[in-house]
Design a protein around this motif. Sequence first.
Motif, mmCIF file in Angstrom:
data_model
loop_
_atom_site.group_PDB
_atom_site.id
_atom_site.type_symbol
_atom_site.label_atom_id
_atom_site.label_comp_id
_atom_site.label_asym_id
_atom_site.label_seq_id
_atom_site.Cartn_x
_atom_site.Cartn_y
_atom_site.Cartn_z
ATOM 1 N N VAL A 160 0.849 -1.242 0.121
ATOM 2 C CA VAL A 160 -0.110 -0.224 0.158
ATOM 3 C C VAL A 160 0.857 1.113 0.035
ATOM 4 O O VAL A 160 1.743 1.248 0.871
ATOM 5 C CB VAL A 160 -0.731 -0.052 1.187
ATOM 6 C CG1 VAL A 160 -1.819 1.204 1.204
ATOM 7 C CG2 VAL A 160 -1.963 -1.013 1.405
ATOM 8 N N ASP A 161 0.855 2.049 -1.119
ATOM 9 C CA ASP A 161 1.635 3.093 -1.144
ATOM 10 C C ASP A 161 0.893 4.223 -0.088
ATOM 11 O O ASP A 161 -0.250 4.377 -0.006
ATOM 12 C CB ASP A 161 1.580 3.653 -2.453
ATOM 13 C CG ASP A 161 2.764 4.766 -2.817
ATOM 14 O OD1 ASP A 161 3.875 4.623 -2.741
ATOM 15 O OD2 ASP A 161 2.195 6.045 -2.905
ATOM 16 N N HIS A 162 2.132 5.143 0.153
ATOM 17 C CA HIS A 162 1.644 6.226 1.149
ATOM 18 C C HIS A 162 0.714 7.057 0.570
ATOM 19 O O HIS A 162 -0.174 7.441 1.658
ATOM 20 C CB HIS A 162 3.059 7.210 1.729
ATOM 21 C CG HIS A 162 2.748 8.127 2.622
ATOM 22 N ND1 HIS A 162 2.577 7.947 4.056
ATOM 23 C CD2 HIS A 162 2.633 9.440 2.254
ATOM 24 C CE1 HIS A 162 2.229 9.031 4.383
ATOM 25 N NE2 HIS A 162 2.485 10.042 3.504
ATOM 26 N N SER A 163 0.897 7.442 -0.588
ATOM 27 C CA SER A 163 -0.111 8.367 -1.063
ATOM 28 C C SER A 163 -1.718 8.019 -1.299
ATOM 29 O O SER A 163 -2.438 8.744 -1.477
ATOM 30 C CB SER A 163 0.383 8.557 -2.577
ATOM 31 O OG SER A 163 0.306 7.457 -3.394
ATOM 32 N N GLY A 164 -1.736 6.469 -1.145
ATOM 33 C CA GLY A 164 -3.139 6.003 -1.414
ATOM 34 C C GLY A 164 -3.645 5.702 0.071
ATOM 35 O O GLY A 164 -4.913 5.069 -0.063
ATOM 36 N N ILE A 165 -2.954 5.757 1.233
ATOM 37 C CA ILE A 165 -3.746 5.289 2.392
ATOM 38 C C ILE A 165 -5.028 6.113 2.972
ATOM 39 O O ILE A 165 -5.719 5.473 3.245
ATOM 40 C CB ILE A 165 -2.466 5.596 3.535
ATOM 41 C CG1 ILE A 165 -1.150 4.724 3.376
ATOM 42 C CG2 ILE A 165 -3.196 5.378 4.914
ATOM 43 C CD1 ILE A 165 -0.300 5.096 4.258
ATOM 44 N N SER A 166 -4.933 7.364 2.738
ATOM 45 C CA SER A 166 -6.161 8.126 3.022
ATOM 46 C C SER A 166 -7.360 7.689 2.299
ATOM 47 O O SER A 166 -8.403 7.427 3.085
ATOM 48 C CB SER A 166 -5.812 9.887 2.888
ATOM 49 O OG SER A 166 -6.865 10.341 3.437
ATOM 50 N N SER A 167 -7.286 7.557 1.103
ATOM 51 C CA SER A 167 -8.757 7.064 0.204
ATOM 52 C C SER A 167 -8.909 5.694 0.485
ATOM 53 O O SER A 167 -10.068 5.576 0.463
ATOM 54 C CB SER A 167 -8.176 7.235 -1.205
ATOM 55 O OG SER A 167 -7.221 6.789 -1.623
ATOM 56 N N VAL A 188 -0.227 -0.929 7.939
ATOM 57 C CA VAL A 188 0.099 0.200 7.551
ATOM 58 C C VAL A 188 0.802 1.342 8.304
ATOM 59 O O VAL A 188 0.393 1.751 9.243
ATOM 60 C CB VAL A 188 -1.160 0.760 6.624
ATOM 61 C CG1 VAL A 188 -0.932 2.253 6.112
ATOM 62 C CG2 VAL A 188 -1.857 -0.233 5.970
ATOM 63 N N LEU A 189 1.726 1.612 7.737
ATOM 64 C CA LEU A 189 2.905 2.811 8.717
ATOM 65 C C LEU A 189 2.327 4.136 8.003
ATOM 66 O O LEU A 189 1.650 4.182 7.194
ATOM 67 C CB LEU A 189 4.135 2.474 8.392
ATOM 68 C CG LEU A 189 4.455 1.321 8.698
ATOM 69 C CD1 LEU A 189 6.208 0.974 8.438
ATOM 70 C CD2 LEU A 189 4.439 0.980 10.199
ATOM 71 N N ASP A 190 2.680 5.041 9.021
ATOM 72 C CA ASP A 190 2.509 6.453 8.665
ATOM 73 C C ASP A 190 1.026 6.814 8.014
ATOM 74 O O ASP A 190 0.743 7.653 7.299
ATOM 75 C CB ASP A 190 3.361 6.881 7.554
ATOM 76 C CG ASP A 190 4.879 6.800 7.784
ATOM 77 O OD1 ASP A 190 5.410 6.842 9.026
ATOM 78 O OD2 ASP A 190 5.642 6.297 6.914
ATOM 79 N N ILE A 191 0.086 6.515 8.825
ATOM 80 C CA ILE A 191 -1.210 6.643 8.728
ATOM 81 C C ILE A 191 -1.369 8.271 9.210
ATOM 82 O O ILE A 191 -0.803 8.387 10.509
ATOM 83 C CB ILE A 191 -2.254 5.830 9.636
ATOM 84 C CG1 ILE A 191 -2.394 4.291 8.938
ATOM 85 C CG2 ILE A 191 -3.698 6.505 9.399
ATOM 86 C CD1 ILE A 191 -3.100 3.378 9.430
ATOM 87 N N GLN A 192 -1.791 9.126 8.527
ATOM 88 C CA GLN A 192 -2.028 10.473 8.948
ATOM 89 C C GLN A 192 -2.973 10.787 10.018
ATOM 90 O O GLN A 192 -3.797 9.767 10.396
ATOM 91 C CB GLN A 192 -2.453 11.397 7.920
ATOM 92 C CG GLN A 192 -1.321 11.483 6.670
ATOM 93 C CD GLN A 192 0.058 11.913 7.089
ATOM 94 O OE1 GLN A 192 0.080 12.984 7.653
ATOM 95 N NE2 GLN A 192 0.914 10.925 6.750
ATOM 96 N N THR A 193 -2.776 11.826 10.902
ATOM 97 C CA THR A 193 -3.720 12.228 12.002
ATOM 98 C C THR A 193 -5.200 12.188 11.788
ATOM 99 O O THR A 193 -5.841 11.798 12.342
ATOM 100 C CB THR A 193 -3.287 13.203 12.614
ATOM 101 O OG1 THR A 193 -1.989 13.418 13.071
ATOM 102 C CG2 THR A 193 -4.048 13.557 14.067
ATOM 103 N N TYR A 194 -5.613 12.842 10.637
ATOM 104 C CA TYR A 194 -6.911 12.917 10.213
ATOM 105 C C TYR A 194 -7.396 11.418 9.888
ATOM 106 O O TYR A 194 -8.605 11.323 10.266
ATOM 107 C CB TYR A 194 -7.000 13.878 8.881
ATOM 108 C CG TYR A 194 -8.253 13.817 8.334
ATOM 109 C CD1 TYR A 194 -9.380 14.595 8.919
ATOM 110 C CD2 TYR A 194 -8.877 12.757 7.346
ATOM 111 C CE1 TYR A 194 -10.689 14.595 8.603
ATOM 112 C CE2 TYR A 194 -10.059 13.054 6.644
ATOM 113 C CZ TYR A 194 -10.968 13.723 7.513
ATOM 114 O OH TYR A 194 -12.320 13.877 7.106
#
Length: 400
Positions: A160-167, A188-194
């Motif tokens: 899972v690429d970092h840029s696609g985690i949010s969506s 998944v690493l580096d999940i953003q706060t939001y």
Amino acid sequence: MSLLEVITKASIENSPTTSDGDFSIVLNSEPALLQLKPEKEESDDISLLKRGTGWSLLSTDVEVIESGQKFFKNLKKMMKNPNTFNKEEFFEVLVSYMTGIWDIFGISVSPDKVDEDNIVKMIEKLGSFMGRDVKGLVLEACVVLETWEILESMIVNGIVDHSGISSLINNLIEKKQSWLVVLCVKHVLDIQTYDMMCVLKYFLSLSKNGDSTLINVRREWESQAMSAIEKAKDVSLGPVRMDIARDASLLLMLAHDGFSVSEMCLHYLLASRNVDEVILGACISKLTGSEIMVLIRYLQKWLNKYERFPQVCPCPKAPFELGLKACEWVPSLEDIVKCLGLVVDEHFSSLVLHQEFHEELKSLEEVVNSLTAEAKICGILSNVTEALKIKTQRLAGDVA
């Protein structure tokens, strides 16, 4: 063109990069660097930087990149027509792409059947060869077609690429795929706060029994707890490992008994290494009154358990020694107290002004006071023990 010229040209290039770039995978750089040779064998130049020549990509890297670009364009074209895009078509083109990667490395593979099970196995072995854009598009296709087994494999294997985690997280929440949301928190690493806030609010909004996908959560905790109990009775493991298993079984008992399946989802979030105090505080600050109440009751359960079973503590050796991975996802007493403190800090006014919180806070106060008194006694005993040790060492030294 030398490597330095390529880098220089790229740094001054004004045109935006396309989403399907030429080098969308992590290349094997070592062979390419070994081929570099100085442009001039003998030079009077005193600079430490020497112009090099002979830079080129390995033929296999080039073929993998070109294969990914071709697959990306093909799949993107197929997805533009949602009326005709279906699972069979997606499976066929995906299997063709991955078998093509095998062919590049000289391995002939012909799957017996084009289905999700075989694709999952292929992704486990070949997922690392997918470029960033290919990963994102395959994830999108999996969500659209609801091929959850393939998506689960990609999440678990870190594809899972970092840029696609949010969506991805937003889509999973929208489609109520709670088990896959849990897997995102775990793997998944580096999940953003939001996104972490969305996950927290989603877990707190789940019904007591959750949805149908959460049966996997309960099964995981139950199987790990039963495994720990069996290992605690297995004499062949030896006394040390049996003690670890016994401690792990108590810890997993606390995490399982008395918690609803939706509350078990919160275990993963509070115990996650990706959620520090700053992120958790930001997430908690956005909770509504009903969500705060659910969280307080969840934390109260944990405090009651730790008060009742003070001998239970984290088991960091259990995952490595016995394969009891669930022990990594049990919130410690420190995690619970920290979370409770953040709830009070972020919502102090609401807790004071709204009467519906008062009874819960009174119950919490009793448990916290009990734990505090116990901690003071333990602290005194610890100091006495340390003093006796020092005294004993001095006496032993005098005798010697």
